[in-house]
Design an enzyme around this catalytic site. Structure first.
Site, short mmCIF file in Angstrom:
data_model
loop_
_atom_site.label_atom_id
_atom_site.label_comp_id
_atom_site.label_asym_id
_atom_site.label_seq_id
_atom_site.Cartn_x
_atom_site.Cartn_y
_atom_site.Cartn_z
N GLU B 408 -5.24 2.32 4.09
CA GLU B 408 -4.99 1.04 3.42
C GLU B 408 -5.33 -0.13 4.34
OE1 GLU B 408 -2.62 3.36 3.90
OE2 GLU B 408 -2.43 4.28 1.91
N HIS B 470 8.44 5.07 -2.88
CA HIS B 470 7.21 4.69 -3.57
C HIS B 470 7.43 3.56 -4.59
CE1 HIS B 470 5.74 8.22 -1.59
NE2 HIS B 470 4.56 8.15 -2.16
#
Lengths: 658, 658
Positions: B408, B470
């Site tokens: 990322e 998450h």
């Protein structure tokens, strides 16, 4: 392949069955990796690791970290089978509201889960901290008390994340020989074959970090080979080990093995039945654990737990002093009257709060045997030196000072690992603007209530000449958004000391936000700060019949005080409120909050950062809703409107408006 | 050491003089690395790089990235000497308010600065993006237009940061042969010798990533050796190159060379005079540039700029179609009427906004030749597939689809590099919770106004079973704190399309916050969203004589609409306001804001995230001030109070209170 004991083969099949059934019941979950790793887990829990299911918190247990946290059902299945307090009903409630079996492992939520994983790379970083903690405690206390190993399962994704580099490089530099990372080399990622994005030579990469590398290859169900490799990884105590294990996701499903879809999608019923048939399990049964398998695991667990009994005997026979030292270390809290030992600051002192914080650390160290202090290559700058302490290394394992290198993310993750290991109160320093680099680990510190103190100095545009790249404007507020992170931004030396006193008692992570530049000791903080900071906010200047409140944090409280003096000269009475911790202030209750910020009294706030969030407390928030600029810090603050005149102006305008 | 041309030796000494004088004048700055790297910079600018000081934005220039941004005075000195629009007065104003020479290089602020660096590792990641952009444009357009090299100076600190792993691994997997990173191997960090924290075998590490490694060793002032190595690094077009250059910080100061203190502290006057004396410069002169040196550099620059003249001639003679294709590519914007081509959603459609966003990308692609779309191993999940496009690789350099791997941070930094390179409109997707991993690069995207679209899906506890690790709760608000980042959280498919239409026009980074779960198409968005989203917020349900406003973002706008219906049935009239972008709403002005949220009308807000920040708009903000939980998404939302009943209750209570 050598013959495998049929009962153990059956055990592995049962684990694979659970790994399919629970996601299927939840209609959600990741069985593919769990199935592939069942032989490894079987060997770890039955032949290798030291632990006691009846005492999940036994300090000297081996630590197991599932960095590939999405395979949680594997860990839950093993915990259940080995006799941890995790029932079959818990497995059946996988991923359901209120269950002990959430989608990814959560420390503090499920007994036997050491750290919270799922966001890739985090467990890897935590494990490095655990291995550091183990070595440090062993060095400090002798191996009668602490003498264990840390085991990690990491995936392609873990190794792609940047934190794996920082943590592995740190572990290599530190020579953490009690750490074994099994790399689940399955050649599959969500988007397809790993090779579409990853072509690293992982063994060469880890060798370059100074790791031992064991390339086991595809061991399948060869339990003896897996056992031998795991045990071999323990031999070299000077280097951490990467053990490369080639697996096949979804194995042994005839249809789904090696398919990326096996990663995150539950199988359908037919596929599950087919796979169970291949394994010799009754295809129609779900959550099937026959007695022979159950007994095998319970017996194995009992055998592994013998290490706990030996430990108890050994430590009971240790001398009193050694046992006291262990207990003091294990508590990881300062002993005695913290406040009494802290430095106080008078009207002639105007240290930067980072400097004050360094003095507090110096004062805390003698009463805090587990205080472990380091920085990401900014020890002097951030006030995170530990006077007289040796630096942690293989040669000086008892060293309580730490060089993390320029590795903010690994520092944070390792700190979380140390805190959750127990026996360490980790403090890690860097510049506040670089808290962004560590944010994923900070979040998990909060989620798992890890007692870490993050020291973040250089806390505003007051940083000055280094410019906007190094001047935080949004970080303080962004950190306040993290649930469970207690953020302190003390106004002066006395508030800094009080923030540490509170931090020592908090059951979770703390952010200590400190100034680069000096700031005056404020009248009143010597008496008020200890309680005031504990309550998160308090009244510092309290004239009768106040017409307006000037609220601030950190170095801007002094700005508010000066503005109040300006206003007083004009006959406007202003209360000054220092608000070092919003989280503590929220927790102090509505009544206390109303005593500090009375309803109806208009509030101007000032903080050298974004105003977003301040409307919770203030009618007119002054701040900096842009990036900073490169110039001397006082110039930047003044040019961007952080000065007493601007605060006084805002107060006058607010009163005029009413 | 071979003989060095005395004039060139004098040039290097002059650069070193400037590198001491400017920090000394500012009483702040980093001369040590700048001095050590003067020979390298001299060779790059006089013998190696293609550029034109009179046209800093010439598209086909070589790109130079000072990842070790703290050595900014080196780059500023070279830009001045080569004839870029940076004057001696600018150098004298180093690190002062309003100057063109901030503490760290800032793209868009100073001509000739390609990317904003200082936070370590970022420039490295940007450069990988620049090399990707170059290869892609060369592949799409032919090398008549784009055909250059990217040069990077990176420090120990850059290589310790995790992003260096992600970016280097990505560059290796992609085989980016037009990239040369010079590793300034000076064995010094702020806290002492590099070896206290870093023991990597860097050449072996980079070889493991598939890089070519050139170990130049200590070249000192041997310009020919440096030149030869730099040019050698260009030969292998299949692999990026790490060139290891051993330098000595503060060289040639007799007192400070090799001293960690030479890193970030200006020398004192005596040390500067002594060092100038050693170099044969007049010790009392500051900012000394004799005519022969000035002329040498101007002549060298003119020679380097010949490549620009050749390019101009070559591209002018290209056929019209090729030139149009280049111009269309270089604009990096969609062509024609964006809105007309976007999908619309009707009452029967209830896609997740991530699904709607995928449809928008599909629609934008044909009119956006520079749309470059990838993800961090979540292409399907985040709606960042590019239908029909080839994946970027050495074999398919014109491919506009990208596999970033589980990286990322590198994805974000590379995207910034591509956007600032020009000719690419990069879109990168991952889950919102993992925006934390990329935050340092997102910040610099905002600071440098890089046109990147960050697609962050799975935007709330609606993620469901994957659980709190998450489930973002704080990320949306934390992203809103970043100045200059435009955050969109669209409510349905039509708002998603409108957000993209606005994003295409914005001169800076955009966050596209998208839901995992489906959400109804709201009545009115088909007509109102294009303008409403551009304005950041708008009235979606507008009964006469509204008593209360229900405001929300994203999937919670539907919750507000349902609550309004509940209240309407009781005779309570509620206006519903959708607020997809706070930044756009702030920018729309006070009058517009008051038309949407009229003064005096009470406001209840609902957003499935932390309430911090919402008091700016709402009297009663409903949200989730805790971490989420693992369970089906609808269950988690409902249990945590994100439902129409809770909104209606809050509205009733608020009206009762008044």
């Amino acid at each position: 392949m050598p013959e495998i004991n049929p009962l153990e083969q059956r055990c592995i099949s049962v684990v694979r069955g659970l790994a399919m059934d629970a996601p299927q019941a939840a209609n959600s979950g990741h069985q593919g990796t769990a199935m592939a790793l069942a032989p490894l887990a079987h060997v770890l829990w039955t032949r290798v690791m030291a632990y006691d299911p009846e005492a999940p918190d036994w300090p000297d247990r081996d630590r197991f970290v599932l960095s590939a946290g999405h395979a949680s059902i594997l860990q839950y299945s093993m915990l259940h089978l080995m006799g941890y307090p995790l029932t079959m009903d818990d497995l059946k409630a996988f991923r359901q509201w209120g269950s002990a079996t959430p989608g990814h492992p959560e420390a503090g939520h499920t007994a036997g889960i050491e750290v919270t994983t799922g966001p890739l790379g985090q467990g890897f970083g935590n494990a490095v901290g655990m291995a550091l903690a183990e070595r440090n405690l062993r060095g400090r206390l002798g191996d009668g008390f602490i003498d264990h190993h840390t085991w990690v399962i990491a995936s392609d994704g873990d190794l792609m994340e940047g934190i794996s580099h920082e943590a592995a490089s740190l572990a290599g530099a530190q020579g953490l020989g009690r750490l074994t990372v099994v790399y689940d080399d399955n050649h599959i990622t969500i988007d397809g074959a790993t090779e579409i994005a990853l072509r690293d030579d992982a063994p060469a990469r880890f060798a370059a970090y100074g790791w031992e590398v064991i390339e086991l290859g595809e061991a399948g169900d060869d339990l003896d080979a897996i056992e031998a490799a795991l045990k071999a990884s323990k031999v070299d105590e000077a280097r951490p080990t990467l053990m490369v294990l080639r697996t096949r996701v979804g194995s042994p499903s005839p249809t789904w093995e090696d398919n990326p879809k096996a990663h995150g999608n539950p199988f359908d019923e037919a596929t599950i039945a087919e796979t169970k048939r291949v394994m010799g399990l009754p295809p129609e049964e779900t959550f099937f654990v026959p007695d022979d398998v159950a007994n095998f695991y319970r017996n194995a667990a009992a055998a592994r737990a013998a290490t706990h009994a030996e430990w108890t005997e050994r430590t009971a026979s240790a001398d009193t002093e050694a046992r006291r030292a262990f207990e003091a270390a294990w508590s990881a809290r300062p002993a005695g009257d913290i406040v009494a030992g802290l430095p106080t600051f008078g009207p002639d002192d105007s240290p930067a709060t980072r400097v004050a914080s360094q003095q507090v650390i110096d004062a805390l160290a003698p009463i805090s045997p587990s205080l472990f202090v380091g920085s990401a290559d900014l020890s002097g700058n951030t006030g995170t030196k530990l006077a007289g302490a040796e630096f942690q290394s293989a040669a000086t394992p008892s060293g309580m000072a730490m060089h993390y290198g320029v590795r903010e993310h690994a520092m944070a993750a390792a700190s979380v690992g140390m805190a959750l290991h127990g026996g360490i109160w980790p403090v890690g320093g860097t510049f506040l603007v670089f808290s962004d680099y560590a944010r994923p680990s900070v979040r998990l510190a909060a989620l798992s209530k890890a007692r870490v103190v993050f020291v973040w100095s250089h806390d505003s545009v007051g940083v000055g000449e280094d410019g906007p790249t190094h001047q935080p404007v949004e970080q303080v507020m962004a950190l306040r958004t993290i649930p469970g992170l207690c953020v302190f931004r003390p106004a002066d030396g006395n508030e800094t000391a009080a923030a540490w006193a509170t931090a020592a008692k908090i059951d979770g992570p703390v952010a200590m936000i400190l100034s680069r530049q000096g700031t005056p000791t404020l009248t009143g903080t010597a008496d008020l700060a200890v309680d005031g900071v504990a309550n998160g906010a308090y009244v510092l200047v309290d004239p009768d019949d106040a017409q307006v409140v000037l609220a601030g944090t950190g170095t801007e409280v002094a700005v508010a005080v000066e503005a109040a003096e300006t206003l007083a000269a004009e006959g406007i009475t202003a209360r000054v409120v220092s608000m070092p911790s919003w989280e503590r202030f929220e927790a102090a209750g509505a009544e206390y909050r109303a005593s500090v910020l009375p309803k109806g009294l208009p509030v101007v706030s000032v903080e050298a950062g974004v105003t977003l969030g301040w409307h919770r407390w203030a009618d007119v928030p002054l701040g900096i809703d842009r990036f900073g600029a490169s110039a001397p810090g006082a110039t930047v603050l003044d040019r961007l409107g952080i000065n007493p005149a601007a605060v006084a102006d805002a107060a006058r305008a607010l009163l005029d408006d009413r």
